[in-house]
Design a protein around this motif. Structure first.
Motif, PDB file in Angstrom:
ATOM      1  N   GLN A  66       0.828  -1.212   0.000  1.00  0.00           N
ATOM      2  CA  GLN A  66       0.000   0.000   0.000  1.00  0.00           C
ATOM      3  C   GLN A  66       0.863   1.264   0.000  1.00  0.00           C
ATOM      4  N   LYS A  67       2.005   1.193   0.656  1.00  0.00           N
ATOM      5  CA  LYS A  67       2.876   2.366   0.753  1.00  0.00           C
ATOM      6  C   LYS A  67       3.547   2.692  -0.576  1.00  0.00           C
ATOM      7  N   ILE A  68       3.985   1.667  -1.306  1.00  0.00           N
ATOM      8  CA  ILE A  68       4.758   1.920  -2.526  1.00  0.00           C
ATOM      9  C   ILE A  68       3.874   2.128  -3.750  1.00  0.00           C
ATOM     10  N   ASP A  69       2.628   1.652  -3.701  1.00  0.00           N
ATOM     11  CA  ASP A  69       1.746   1.763  -4.870  1.00  0.00           C
ATOM     12  C   ASP A  69       0.295   1.861  -4.418  1.00  0.00           C
ATOM     13  N   GLN A  70      -0.272   3.044  -4.538  1.00  0.00           N
ATOM     14  CA  GLN A  70      -1.635   3.275  -4.083  1.00  0.00           C
ATOM     15  C   GLN A  70      -2.680   2.558  -4.943  1.00  0.00           C
ATOM     16  N   THR A  71      -2.275   2.095  -6.126  1.00  0.00           N
ATOM     17  CA  THR A  71      -3.238   1.413  -7.004  1.00  0.00           C
ATOM     18  C   THR A  71      -3.414  -0.056  -6.643  1.00  0.00           C
ATOM     19  N   ALA A  72      -2.580  -0.557  -5.744  1.00  0.00           N
ATOM     20  CA  ALA A  72      -2.656  -1.981  -5.369  1.00  0.00           C
ATOM     21  C   ALA A  72      -3.887  -2.233  -4.497  1.00  0.00           C
ATOM     22  N   ASP A  73      -4.635  -3.270  -4.819  1.00  0.00           N
ATOM     23  CA  ASP A  73      -5.807  -3.628  -4.022  1.00  0.00           C
ATOM     24  C   ASP A  73      -5.648  -5.035  -3.463  1.00  0.00           C
ATOM     25  N   ALA A  74      -6.687  -5.501  -2.764  1.00  0.00           N
ATOM     26  CA  ALA A  74      -6.619  -6.802  -2.103  1.00  0.00           C
ATOM     27  C   ALA A  74      -6.458  -7.940  -3.107  1.00  0.00           C
ATOM     28  N   VAL A 125      11.932  -1.870  -4.491  1.00  0.00           N
ATOM     29  CA  VAL A 125      10.689  -1.708  -5.265  1.00  0.00           C
ATOM     30  C   VAL A 125      10.065  -0.332  -5.075  1.00  0.00           C
ATOM     31  N   HIS A 126      10.500   0.407  -4.075  1.00  0.00           N
ATOM     32  CA  HIS A 126       9.945   1.755  -3.851  1.00  0.00           C
ATOM     33  C   HIS A 126      10.596   2.801  -4.764  1.00  0.00           C
ATOM     34  N   VAL A 127      11.696   2.461  -5.424  1.00  0.00           N
ATOM     35  CA  VAL A 127      12.462   3.443  -6.197  1.00  0.00           C
ATOM     36  C   VAL A 127      11.794   3.827  -7.513  1.00  0.00           C
ATOM     37  N   PRO A 128      11.301   2.883  -8.348  1.00  0.00           N
ATOM     38  CA  PRO A 128      10.694   3.277  -9.628  1.00  0.00           C
ATOM     39  C   PRO A 128       9.554   4.283  -9.448  1.00  0.00           C
ATOM     40  N   ALA A 129       9.337   5.079 -10.473  1.00  0.00           N
ATOM     41  CA  ALA A 129       8.310   6.112 -10.389  1.00  0.00           C
ATOM     42  C   ALA A 129       6.903   5.541 -10.536  1.00  0.00           C
ATOM     43  N   SER A 130       6.779   4.374 -11.150  1.00  0.00           N
ATOM     44  CA  SER A 130       5.453   3.789 -11.349  1.00  0.00           C
ATOM     45  C   SER A 130       5.571   2.264 -11.430  1.00  0.00           C
ATOM     46  N   HIS A 131       4.406   1.624 -11.442  1.00  0.00           N
ATOM     47  CA  HIS A 131       4.324   0.163 -11.556  1.00  0.00           C
ATOM     48  C   HIS A 131       5.090  -0.560 -10.442  1.00  0.00           C
ATOM     49  N   ASN A 132       5.150   0.056  -9.267  1.00  0.00           N
ATOM     50  CA  ASN A 132       5.911  -0.543  -8.163  1.00  0.00           C
ATOM     51  C   ASN A 132       5.346  -1.899  -7.751  1.00  0.00           C
ATOM     52  N   LYS A 133       4.038  -2.034  -7.822  1.00  0.00           N
ATOM     53  CA  LYS A 133       3.426  -3.293  -7.379  1.00  0.00           C
ATOM     54  C   LYS A 133       3.874  -4.468  -8.251  1.00  0.00           C
TER      55      LYS A 133
END
Length: 519
Positions: A66-74, A125-133
């Protein structure tokens, strides 16, 4: 006077062992014997670290995701969790085949290196600007791919031990695996003291916090494991009587080595044992998955209570499993592996039968907040999210009890706490007994020939079970309730017991079936 090899292997894992039993016929030197057991102990460590690699981040994946990618869901979380088992399922036959034709050091070192690299990727995994999940998904999948070396470990131990040493060695392997699953979350809890911010190393863009520190420790331990394998592990193979066998994996030829006995493997027994292993892991995977939603529905526990109490229960079951692994080493010498296997299945059946709802008392119904996402969990990921809810998250208390959206809550009796705890104890005894006996029998059925590919398929079947078990129970429990869910499990166990009964006489060692060794 030197103690026997059999008795020595029943001593503590790292106890001193010396050759000198009545089986000793001079075909194995003392130096070779010590080298063989040093190598096996290194692989005990490898099994331990493989388990730690899975469990050390299991409690922090969801908040980190949740911290690295807000688009990630359950739902995506479900894929992240399953990716470990998917990677292991794919890799196990590959590494197993590799180990049949090349020195076992090669697949072991490569697999551990993949796990080390994957853990390092997880830390970034927190480094990239997008698609972290998706980076996290790949990282966990690669960690699972590296864990496919479990097939090589089991294959090596099966080939490097005699029939009389086999059960004890496999029990020790399971003990190390169980300890890894128990201690992984403990390490994670210790690292929680670092906090979310932690320490930043800007030069290499590394952030050491409660989410990344566990995987960095796992990577360091992986490097140490590689060093130990290079320094200590040697290729060893003995036949069912304990005599050295010549094999392609041996680095040095020896004229005193005996040839591998010829004969056909009983493929019916092989398939039956794979099915059995799948069912055993399938059942325990669904039991672990259903703990949190079941206790929240039946006892109106909050998410915080469910995480705490179920964590204690799982930890207790882990300790219980270690004790069972130690116990079966002694018991199998007296009554045999097949009897313990059947006894374990019966205990599992009794455990799930007790778990069936009885009586007239209904669970507390959750009537409130029906309009605000109180629909019951319907996916693997949504069920798993309950394990990562932060105790301090949110100021509004969520309603507790069995959601009225689950129609079965209105007519299914409550499962009393005494039922639940009794069931957990019985399943906690039956599962480890079935687990270790199934692949102990499997290794004996295969005989002294290279077992890499076969062990790869066994590990793959277990990985598939850990994927499908949670999916099965999440859907059946949500839509039909615990009565249907646990009744189906009871039926599955009955069919498995029937299968064991049908092939009971075939579940014997290769050398026993060929008449070379008496049972």
């Amino acid at each position: 006077m030197a103690s026997s090899r059999i008795e020595a292997e029943q001593e503590p894992l790292l106890g001193d062992r010396t050759p000198g039993s009545r089986e000793w016929d001079g075909t194995e030197s003392e130096e070779h014997y010590k080298s063989r057991w040093r190598s096996i102990r290194v692989l005990y460590l490898t099994m331990f670290l493989s388990s730690v690699g899975f469990s050390i981040v299991i409690m922090s994946i969801w908040p980190y995701l949740q911290k690295i990618d807000q688009t990630a869901d359950a739902s995506f979380l479900g894929w992240v969790i399953a990716s470990f088992s998917l990677g292991q399922m794919v890799a196990s036959p590959i590494f197993g085949l590799w180990s049949n034709y090349r020195p076992r050091k090669e697949p072991l070192i490569v697999s551990i290196f993949i796990s080390v690299a994957a853990n390092c990727l997880y830390a970034y995994v927190h480094v990239p600007a997008s698609h972290n999940k998706y980076y996290m998904l790949v990282a966990r999948g690669l960690v699972g791919f590296g864990a496919g070396n479990v097939a090589v470990v089991r294959s090596y131990i099966a080939g490097a031990t005699s029939l009389q040493e086999r059960t004890s060695s496999m029990a020790n392997t399971s003990t190390c695996q169980a300890l890894g699953f128990i201690l992984g979350p403990v390490f994670q809890t210790c690292f929680a003291l670092i906090g979310e911010k932690g320490v930043k190393w800007d030069t290499i863009k590394l952030q050491i916090n409660m989410y990344t520190a566990p995987v960095l420790l796992s990577a360091i331990l992986g490097v140490l494991n590689i060093i130990l394998i290079l320094a200590i592990l040697r290729e060893h193979r003995v036949d069912d009587s304990g005599r050295q066998c010549k094999n392609i994996n041996f680095e040095e030829a020896n004229t005193d080595e005996v040839q591998i006995p010829q004969g056909n493997i009983d493929q019916v027994a092989v398939v039956a044992t794979n099915v059995l292993f799948f069912v055993v892991l399938f059942i325990f995977a669904l039991f672990e998955t259903i703990l949190t939603p079941l206790t929240m529905d039946m006892y109106a526990w909050t998410q915080e209570q469910a995480v705490l109490y179920n964590g204690i229960i799982l930890a207790a079951l882990g300790v219980e499993a270690v004790l069972i692994f130690v116990g079966v080493k002694l018991l199998s010498k007296k009554i045999g592996e097949r009897v313990i296997l059947l006894g374990g299945l019966i205990l599992v059946w009794v455990g799930f039968f007790i778990l069936l709802p009885w009586g007239n008392q209904l669970p507390k119904i959750q009537w409130e907040d029906l309009h605000n996402n109180s629909v019951p969990n319907t996916t693997f990921g949504e069920i798993i999210t309950g394990l990562w809810k932060s105790p301090g998250g949110g100021h509004d208390a969520r309603p507790t009890g069995c959601p009225v959206d689950q129609a079965w809550c209105l007519y299914t009796p409550v499962i009393h706490l005494a039922q639940f705890l009794t069931s957990a104890v019985l399943i906690g005894v039956g599962y480890p007994a079935c687990n270790v006996m199934s692949y102990t029998l499997y290794s004996k059925i295969l005989g002294p020939k290279p077992q890499g590919v076969y062990m790869g398929w066994l590990t793959a079947s277990g990985s598939a079970a850990r994927i499908l078990g949670p999916v099965f129970i999440s859907h059946v429990y949500t839509y039909l309730g615990p009565r249907w869910a646990f009744s189906l499990v009871c039926g599955m166990v009955v069919l498995t017991i029937t299968l064991v009964g049908a092939v009971y006489k075939r579940l014997i060692a290769f050398s026993v079936r060929c008449g070379r060794v008496q049972e």
